[in-house]
Scaffold this active site. Structure first.
Site, PDB file in Angstrom:
ATOM      1  CD  GLU A  68       5.772  -0.378   9.079  1.00  0.00           C
ATOM      2  OE1 GLU A  68       4.660  -0.252   8.684  1.00  0.00           O
ATOM      3  OE2 GLU A  68       6.770   0.754   8.974  1.00  0.00           O
ATOM      4  CG  HIS A 100       5.693  -9.196   5.412  1.00  0.00           C
ATOM      5  ND1 HIS A 100       5.902  -9.172   6.728  1.00  0.00           N
ATOM      6  CD2 HIS A 100       6.815  -8.080   5.345  1.00  0.00           C
ATOM      7  CE1 HIS A 100       6.253  -8.192   7.328  1.00  0.00           C
ATOM      8  NE2 HIS A 100       6.572  -7.140   6.297  1.00  0.00           N
ATOM      9  CG  MET A 101      10.580 -12.106   0.200  1.00  0.00           C
ATOM     10  SD  MET A 101      11.005 -13.471  -0.730  1.00  0.00           S
ATOM     11  CE  MET A 101      12.038 -14.292   0.213  1.00  0.00           C
ATOM     12  CG  HIS A 102       9.422  -6.168   2.374  1.00  0.00           C
ATOM     13  ND1 HIS A 102       8.458  -5.039   2.775  1.00  0.00           N
ATOM     14  CD2 HIS A 102       9.324  -5.940   3.653  1.00  0.00           C
ATOM     15  CE1 HIS A 102       8.268  -4.861   3.942  1.00  0.00           C
ATOM     16  NE2 HIS A 102       8.534  -5.517   4.406  1.00  0.00           N
ATOM     17  CB  ILE A 122      -1.076  -0.394   1.208  1.00  0.00           C
ATOM     18  CG1 ILE A 122      -2.071   1.138   0.771  1.00  0.00           C
ATOM     19  CG2 ILE A 122      -0.439   0.385   2.194  1.00  0.00           C
ATOM     20  CD1 ILE A 122      -2.900   0.532   1.578  1.00  0.00           C
ATOM     21  CG  ASN A 135      11.533  -5.688   7.487  1.00  0.00           C
ATOM     22  OD1 ASN A 135      13.287  -5.547   6.949  1.00  0.00           O
ATOM     23  ND2 ASN A 135      11.524  -4.605   7.067  1.00  0.00           N
TER      24      ASN A 135
HETATM   25  P1  AMP Z   1       7.254  -4.518   7.047  1.00  0.00           P
HETATM   26  O1  AMP Z   1       7.877  -3.628   8.172  1.00  0.00           O
HETATM   27  O2  AMP Z   1       8.229  -5.671   6.617  1.00  0.00           O
HETATM   28  O3  AMP Z   1       6.456  -5.142   8.910  1.00  0.00           O
HETATM   29  O4  AMP Z   1       6.880  -4.150   6.449  1.00  0.00           O
HETATM   30  C1  AMP Z   1       5.244  -3.950   6.577  1.00  0.00           C
HETATM   31  C2  AMP Z   1       4.289  -3.592   5.247  1.00  0.00           C
HETATM   32  O5  AMP Z   1       2.845  -3.902   5.241  1.00  0.00           O
HETATM   33  C3  AMP Z   1       5.065  -2.357   5.291  1.00  0.00           C
HETATM   34  O6  AMP Z   1       6.204  -1.633   3.886  1.00  0.00           O
HETATM   35  C4  AMP Z   1       3.927  -1.366   4.569  1.00  0.00           C
HETATM   36  O7  AMP Z   1       3.317   0.153   4.572  1.00  0.00           O
HETATM   37  C5  AMP Z   1       2.250  -2.889   4.255  1.00  0.00           C
HETATM   38  N1  AMP Z   1       1.265  -2.733   4.983  1.00  0.00           N
HETATM   39  C6  AMP Z   1       0.947  -2.427   5.373  1.00  0.00           C
HETATM   40  N2  AMP Z   1      -0.709  -2.241   5.499  1.00  0.00           N
HETATM   41  C7  AMP Z   1      -1.301  -3.190   4.172  1.00  0.00           C
HETATM   42  C8  AMP Z   1      -2.558  -3.511   3.732  1.00  0.00           C
HETATM   43  N3  AMP Z   1      -3.008  -3.414   4.165  1.00  0.00           N
HETATM   44  N4  AMP Z   1      -2.191  -3.374   1.929  1.00  0.00           N
HETATM   45  C9  AMP Z   1      -0.965  -3.551   1.721  1.00  0.00           C
HETATM   46  N5  AMP Z   1       0.627  -2.983   2.457  1.00  0.00           N
HETATM   47  C10 AMP Z   1       0.298  -2.842   4.008  1.00  0.00           C
END
Ligand code: AMP
Length: 114
Positions: free
Chosen positions: A97, A102-104, A33, A89
């Site tokens: 967060e 999850h993998m980016h 997002i 992360n």
């Molecule tokens: P992390 O910091 O590795 O936990 O990454 C969490 C990621 O989830 C962040 O890059 C957010 O921008 C993304 N994120 C949070 N909520 C949503 C959502 N509803 N749809 C898509 N991405 C999201």
């Protein structure tokens, strides 16, 4: 330990809208997002595992799927040749967060300061 629902588990169950581009029995992939690159895809395990610290041997197939799906999506996006970055992360110092593994997948432009 009781596993809490996450925003990602709601996306996986289609309870919250997201731009899902891939889903199978093990993982789900959708657009971030708040993208940090031209393409910023999140590939999420369907099972809620809070952090990498919690993985076990029985998760290996599912965790391997994160990579095969990353390779598939990067080809579909046309970025596999130029390259991309994969990030996972874990906990506060890494800035995690959402406590659901999850993998980016980041790509589509030169990744310098991301
Ligand atoms: P992390 O910091 O590795 O936990 O990454 C969490 C990621 O989830 C962040 O890059 C957010 O921008 C993304 N994120 C949070 N909520 C949503 C959502 N509803 N749809 C898509 N991405 C999201």
């Amino acid at each position: 330990m009781k596993i809490k629902e996450t925003i990602f588990s709601k996306i996986i169950k289609h309870e919250i809208k997201a731009d899902i581009i891939y889903q199978d029995k093990l993982v789900t992939a959708f657009h971030n997002i708040n993208p940090k690159a031209k393409y910023h895809i999140l590939i999420v395990t369907n099972k809620i595992i809070p952090t990498v610290n919690c993985v076990t041997n029985s998760d290996e197939l599912m965790l391997g799927r994160l990579f095969t799906v990353a390779a598939k999506i990067s080809k579909e996006l046309g970025i596999s040749k130029n390259g991309y970055r994969l990030i996972v992360n874990c906990n506060a110092d890494a800035g995690q967060e959402i406590f659901h593994i999850h993998m980016h997948l980041l790509g589509g432009n030169l990744l310098k300061d991301i």
